[in-house]
Design a protein around this motif. Sequence first.
Motif, PDB file in Angstrom:
ATOM      1  N   ARG A  22     -96.081 -51.946 -46.957  1.00 23.53           N
ATOM      2  CA  ARG A  22     -95.798 -51.455 -45.601  1.00 23.53           C
ATOM      3  C   ARG A  22     -94.312 -51.615 -45.252  1.00 23.53           C
ATOM      4  N   PRO A  23     -93.448 -50.958 -45.963  1.00 25.78           N
ATOM      5  CA  PRO A  23     -92.010 -51.183 -45.761  1.00 25.78           C
ATOM      6  C   PRO A  23     -91.518 -50.927 -44.340  1.00 25.78           C
ATOM      7  N   ARG A  24     -92.098 -49.967 -43.656  1.00 21.39           N
ATOM      8  CA  ARG A  24     -91.596 -49.608 -42.325  1.00 21.39           C
ATOM      9  C   ARG A  24     -92.364 -50.275 -41.188  1.00 21.39           C
ATOM     10  N   GLN A  25     -93.276 -51.150 -41.527  1.00 20.53           N
ATOM     11  CA  GLN A  25     -94.018 -51.876 -40.487  1.00 20.53           C
ATOM     12  C   GLN A  25     -93.120 -52.952 -39.875  1.00 20.53           C
ATOM     13  N   THR A  36     -88.000 -54.299 -39.730  1.00 22.51           N
ATOM     14  CA  THR A  36     -89.168 -53.978 -40.536  1.00 22.51           C
ATOM     15  C   THR A  36     -89.172 -54.851 -41.799  1.00 22.51           C
ATOM     16  N   GLU A  38     -88.963 -53.705 -44.723  1.00 26.34           N
ATOM     17  CA  GLU A  38     -87.896 -53.121 -45.535  1.00 26.34           C
ATOM     18  C   GLU A  38     -86.523 -53.661 -45.124  1.00 26.34           C
ATOM     19  N   ASP A  39     -86.275 -53.754 -43.823  1.00 24.31           N
ATOM     20  CA  ASP A  39     -85.005 -54.290 -43.318  1.00 24.31           C
ATOM     21  C   ASP A  39     -84.787 -55.716 -43.801  1.00 24.31           C
TER      22      ASP A  39
END
Length: 122
Positions: A22-25, A36, A38-39
């Motif tokens: 879920r990289p953008r969660q 997120t 990812e961040d």
Amino acid sequence: RRLSRRPAVTLLDMFLQHARARPRQPLLRFQEEIYTFEDVDRLSNRAAWALCRRLGLRGGRTVAVFLPNEPAYLWTWLALAKLGCPMACLNCNVRGRALRHALEAAQATLVLASPGERGHRG
């Protein structure tokens, strides 16, 4: 159950699993900023790279972290975990003899502190 696995599943393993799935969660909200998975993964990779390349930090070296409760604390912790460095968490409100004792007990080879802590005497 996860701790009985060999090798044990760590918090870093779980973070990376979620970051891939879920990289953008959203993972973290601090004031008006949202980070997120990812961040945070990207920022922790940058921090790990800087610690390794600029400071020569290698796995197994204990690092004392003297940071306030802010997002950088999270990616610093993840960066150290990615490098295989144990982290000694120091309360940023501690000063004087208590701080000296904590640093000695940690046996850290490096102390990471926020710019606001530099040169502060207590």
